[in-house]
Each structure stands twice: as structure tokens, then as C-alpha cells.
Design a protein around this motif. Structure first.
Motif, PDB file in Angstrom:
ATOM      1  N   ALA A 217     147.490  27.967 105.445  1.00  0.00           N
ATOM      2  CA  ALA A 217     146.495  28.864 104.860  1.00  0.00           C
ATOM      3  C   ALA A 217     146.045  29.906 105.870  1.00  0.00           C
ATOM      4  O   ALA A 217     146.023  29.664 107.077  1.00  0.00           O
ATOM      5  N   ARG A 218     145.682  31.083 105.356  1.00  0.00           N
ATOM      6  CA  ARG A 218     145.118  32.141 106.188  1.00  0.00           C
ATOM      7  C   ARG A 218     143.733  32.471 105.654  1.00  0.00           C
ATOM      8  O   ARG A 218     143.545  32.613 104.444  1.00  0.00           O
ATOM      9  N   THR A 219     142.789  32.584 106.548  1.00  0.00           N
ATOM     10  CA  THR A 219     141.460  33.004 106.120  1.00  0.00           C
ATOM     11  C   THR A 219     141.518  34.456 105.672  1.00  0.00           C
ATOM     12  O   THR A 219     142.402  35.221 106.079  1.00  0.00           O
ATOM     13  N   GLY A 220     140.586  34.811 104.812  1.00  0.00           N
ATOM     14  CA  GLY A 220     140.553  36.185 104.308  1.00  0.00           C
ATOM     15  C   GLY A 220     139.206  36.502 103.692  1.00  0.00           C
ATOM     16  O   GLY A 220     138.291  35.671 103.698  1.00  0.00           O
ATOM     17  N   GLU A 221     139.104  37.676 103.156  1.00  0.00           N
ATOM     18  CA  GLU A 221     137.827  38.152 102.617  1.00  0.00           C
ATOM     19  C   GLU A 221     137.548  37.604 101.232  1.00  0.00           C
ATOM     20  O   GLU A 221     138.450  37.445 100.407  1.00  0.00           O
ATOM     21  N   MET A 222     136.271  37.325 100.993  1.00  0.00           N
ATOM     22  CA  MET A 222     135.769  37.099  99.639  1.00  0.00           C
ATOM     23  C   MET A 222     135.033  38.368  99.231  1.00  0.00           C
ATOM     24  O   MET A 222     134.132  38.818  99.938  1.00  0.00           O
ATOM     25  N   ARG A 223     135.447  38.911  98.109  1.00  0.00           N
ATOM     26  CA  ARG A 223     134.849  40.154  97.634  1.00  0.00           C
ATOM     27  C   ARG A 223     134.346  39.995  96.207  1.00  0.00           C
ATOM     28  O   ARG A 223     134.838  39.153  95.447  1.00  0.00           O
ATOM     29  N   THR A 224     133.408  40.836  95.839  1.00  0.00           N
ATOM     30  CA  THR A 224     133.021  40.970  94.438  1.00  0.00           C
ATOM     31  C   THR A 224     134.037  41.892  93.773  1.00  0.00           C
ATOM     32  O   THR A 224     134.752  42.642  94.464  1.00  0.00           O
ATOM     33  N   PRO A 225     134.126  41.896  92.439  1.00  0.00           N
ATOM     34  CA  PRO A 225     135.036  42.833  91.778  1.00  0.00           C
ATOM     35  C   PRO A 225     134.732  44.295  92.102  1.00  0.00           C
ATOM     36  O   PRO A 225     135.622  45.148  92.023  1.00  0.00           O
ATOM     37  N   ALA A 226     133.478  44.583  92.506  1.00  0.00           N
ATOM     38  CA  ALA A 226     133.120  45.946  92.890  1.00  0.00           C
ATOM     39  C   ALA A 226     133.548  46.281  94.313  1.00  0.00           C
ATOM     40  O   ALA A 226     133.423  47.427  94.758  1.00  0.00           O
ATOM     41  N   LEU A 272     140.025  36.787  97.892  1.00  0.00           N
ATOM     42  CA  LEU A 272     139.474  35.952  96.834  1.00  0.00           C
ATOM     43  C   LEU A 272     138.310  36.711  96.208  1.00  0.00           C
ATOM     44  O   LEU A 272     137.390  37.147  96.911  1.00  0.00           O
ATOM     45  N   TYR A 273     138.344  36.878  94.896  1.00  0.00           N
ATOM     46  CA  TYR A 273     137.283  37.601  94.194  1.00  0.00           C
ATOM     47  C   TYR A 273     136.295  36.624  93.572  1.00  0.00           C
ATOM     48  O   TYR A 273     136.700  35.632  92.946  1.00  0.00           O
ATOM     49  N   VAL A 274     135.022  36.893  93.755  1.00  0.00           N
ATOM     50  CA  VAL A 274     133.962  36.019  93.247  1.00  0.00           C
ATOM     51  C   VAL A 274     132.898  36.848  92.536  1.00  0.00           C
ATOM     52  O   VAL A 274     132.738  38.047  92.802  1.00  0.00           O
ATOM     53  N   ASP A 275     132.194  36.193  91.635  1.00  0.00           N
ATOM     54  CA  ASP A 275     131.103  36.845  90.911  1.00  0.00           C
ATOM     55  C   ASP A 275     130.065  35.800  90.569  1.00  0.00           C
ATOM     56  O   ASP A 275     130.346  34.590  90.589  1.00  0.00           O
ATOM     57  N   GLN A 276     128.883  36.258  90.241  1.00  0.00           N
ATOM     58  CA  GLN A 276     127.803  35.346  89.886  1.00  0.00           C
ATOM     59  C   GLN A 276     127.756  35.132  88.374  1.00  0.00           C
ATOM     60  O   GLN A 276     128.066  36.031  87.598  1.00  0.00           O
TER      61      GLN A 276
END
Length: 376
Positions: A217-226, A272-276
Motif C-alpha cells: 500500500a501507498r499512503t495518499g491524499e483524502m479529498r472531498t469531491p470538491a 481516496l474521496y470522502v464526504d460527510q
């Protein structure tokens, strides 16, 4: 290696060392069916100390001894690696979320196990699955179990006519509490044994640690869809759509203190994309597409038809319209929006209690998925 002989055993019961297979054998025996047991080893010991195979084997032997039936042993771990596990890893590497229990049933329990039973001179196999088979008009239908909370037809949708003709599900008309009571009344050593959970070969162990042994695995950014970066992930392979656990997102400046959910994965860019919100609009879709479908009856009921479907195990029935392509793939449109439909998982179709078949989901019309494809 075997204890006793299969001679005279018309049905071989897959003895897993659990209460369900134990009672399946008990019911057949009480019905006067000549039976023997067979214990399958599907996962080789990987040195982690987490494999329950030996415990399960001892329990299967103990139950068979209590019932007075012979038991046989077969090692299918090599077949499991090639037929199930390699596909499992390839799917995760591609960013999809596979369902290895479906493949395990098709490739191991109702292929290699069935072949082994025939080689022992038996006509039928039986398992502790919660499902039913109906034999009528020269054909065989796969039906849901009476106990809908335990029904496993979702995992059995890849079975065909030849397999169903040779398969018995003695627990299909029982509810789980009755199964445990029957085991207690019969003095079976598995009566109080905890049900196995988790993926069929992994069991109850740290999934992230296990998968990390095979997929670096490689670490990476978690972003919102925006596009807002709000944290770092330990590897996109470890997450699936709709997942909340393991994100470790604390308070984020500018956002409400509400739970975060995975809404998308970009494997190529390692994002990885995340949202609330559990019902985030980014998790919603109305249509999906699949690989070529498998039909229990051997062919679809029509080129275009309506039925109900499940896109995950234990999901409530959802009304949909199915269109079968010339290449056997499906386009499915739902009557209402669906949450977290996940490529790699199985779409399973039903007509009432009858399982029609199913296919692996390849894509959906979810907004973020479509956007990521367009930018690829």
C-alpha cells in the motif's frame, strides 16, 4: 486420507466444523439418507496463527463421530489460490471490491467438492447453506431460505442446473434458533459454537494487515469531491464505497463535526474521496452495468424484464428493469436511487423467492465515478 468408506453413502455432507453443517448432516441422517462427511481445507496455514482450520477439522471429526458417519478429508487450498484468491487480489489492485464467497461457492464447494463426492461414488452433496432447491418440470430452481435473515442464495447465484440437481440444502426450511436447538438436543459438540464471520478464507483477523501482505500500500491524499485535502489514507485498496470505519478524520476546519464516508477511489492517482453524511449524494446511483451474467436456469427470462435485485448481501429487495446485451452483460435501472453500489460486488436478481442469477458490477452512473472516468 479418510476414515471409513463412502460405500453406500449416497450423499456427502460438507462438514465445516460449524453448527449449520452439523445439523445438515443430522437432518439427513434422521431422514434415513445414507451419508458421509467431507472436510475441505481451502486455505493453507500462512503462519499468522489466525487460521482456524485445525479447530474446525477437529470439530468436524467430533460431530461425525457423534453421528456415527465416516468422514473424508480433501485439501483444496491450491485450487482455492488459483480459482479464488488470485482473482480477489487482482480486483483489489484494480480498485474494486470483490466478493470471494461467491467465487468460493462456484469454484470450490460446488465444483471441486462435487467432483470429489462423485469420485467417492456418491450422487449428491449437501451443505449447511440457508437456501432451498425446488425440482419441477425437469428443471431446478434456487429459492431463498425460509429464514430471510440467514438466507444465502445471494452467495449461491452462480450455481447452475447440473449443480442444483446434485445439491441438497437441509436447513432451507429452518430458522437459525431451531438449528441451534436441534444441535443441543442431539448433543452435538458444535451446538454453541460461534458462527464464523468475515471473508471466507480470512476469518476474524485484521483485514488491512492481511491484505497489506499481498498488495503493498501507498499512503495518499483524502479529498472531498470538491478537491479539499482533509487527510491522508494508508492505501486506497483498504477501503470500499460507503465505508466509515478506519478513516481517522478528526475535526476539519470549515466542516461540520459529522461522520465522513468513502464516496470514491482513484487508484491511478492514489486518491481516496470522502464526504460527510451517510446518504451523501456522491454515493447515490440509479443505473449500473455488469459483466456477462450467469443465469440459474441457463438463460435469462427475456432480453428486457422487470424483477427485484440486491447489490449487497442482506439488502432489501429493490425493484429494477434489466436489459440483457448481445454479449450477456446487463444494464440495470432501479426505480429509486441506490446507496454505495460498488463495482466488484455482485448484483443478484430475484423473482419473488426464486434467484434468477446475477453478475459482477462493473460500473454505475454515480456522479463521482463518471467524473473520474472522464478525467482518466
Amino acid at each position: 486420507m479418510s476414515t471409513g468408506s463412502a460405500h453406500g453413502a449416497r450423499t456427502i455432507v460438507g462438514m465445516s466444523g460449524g453448527v449449520d453443517s452439523s445439523v445438515a448432516a443430522l437432518r439427513l441422517l434422521r431422514d434415513g439418507e445414507p451419508i458421509a462427511g467431507l472436510f475441505m481445507q481451502n486455505w493453507a496455514d500462512d503462519g499468522s496463527g489466525d487460521c482456524r482450520s485445525e479447530d474446525d477439522r477437529r470439530d468436524a471429526v467430533a460431530v461425525s463421530g457423534r453421528l456415527g458417519i465416516p468422514i473424508h478429508f480433501r485439501d483444496f487450498s491450491g485450487e482455492y489460490w488459483k480459482g479464488v484468491f488470485e482473482h480477489f487480489l487482482a480486483e483489489y489492485a484494480a480498485g474494486r471490491t470483490p466478493n470471494p464467497d461467491v467465487l468460493c461457492n462456484r469454484e470450490i464447494k460446488f465444483k471441486h467438492f462435487l467432483d470429489a463426492a462423485h469420485a467417492l461414488g456418491s450422487d449428491f452433496i449437501a451443505t449447511g447453506h440457508y437456501a432451498r432447491v425446488e425440482h419441477a418440470d425437469g428443471g431446478h430452481r434456487l429459492l431463498r431460505a425460509v429464514d430471510r435473515s440467514k438466507d444465502q442464495s445471494y452467495f449461491l447465484h452462480q450455481l447452475g442446473q447440473a449443480q442444483l440437481a446434485a445439491t441438497r440444502f437441509p436447513l432451507g426450511d429452518l430458522i437459525k434458533t431451531d438449528v441451534r436447538q436441534m444441535a443441543r438436543d442431539a448433543g452435538l459438540p458444535t451446538a454453541a459454537k460461534k458462527d464464523s464471520t468475515g471473508i471466507c478464507f480470512i476469518g476474524e483477523r485484521d483485514f488491512r494487515e492481511f491484505l497489506g501482505r499481498y498488495l503493498p500500500a501507498r499512503t495518499g491524499e483524502m479529498r472531498t469531491p470538491a478537491g479539499h485535502v482533509i487527510g491522508e489514507h494508508p492505501g486506497v485498496f483498504f477501503f470500499t464505497l460507503g465505508q466509515r470505519e478506519g478513516l481517522n478524520i478528526g475535526g476539519v476546519r470549515g466542516f461540520e463535526p459529522a461522520p465522513w464516508y468513502v464516496v470514491g477511489k482513484d487508484v491511478a492517482r492514489n486518491v481516496l474521496y470522502v464526504d460527510q453524511g451517510i446518504d451523501s449524494p456522491w454515493l447515490q446511483s440509479r443505473a449500473l452495468w455488469t459483466e456477462a451474467a450467469h443465469w440459474v436456469a441457463g438463460s435469462p427470462p427475456a432480453r428486457r424484464f422487470t424483477c427485484t435485485a440486491q447489490t449487497r448481501y442482506r439488502q432489501a429487495d429493490e425493484a429494477c428493469q434489466v436489459e440483457v446485451g448481445d454479449d450477456g452483460t446487463l444494464k440495470v435501472e432501479f426505480s429509486r436511487s441506490q446507496r454505495a453500489v460498488t463495482p466488484g460486488q455482485s448484483l443478484v436478481l430475484y423473482d419473488g423467492d426464486a434467484c434468477l442469477g446475477g453478475a459482477v458490477i462493473t460500473a454505475t452512473d454515480a456522479a463521482l465515478e463518471q467524473r473520474l472516468k472522464a478525467s482518466a
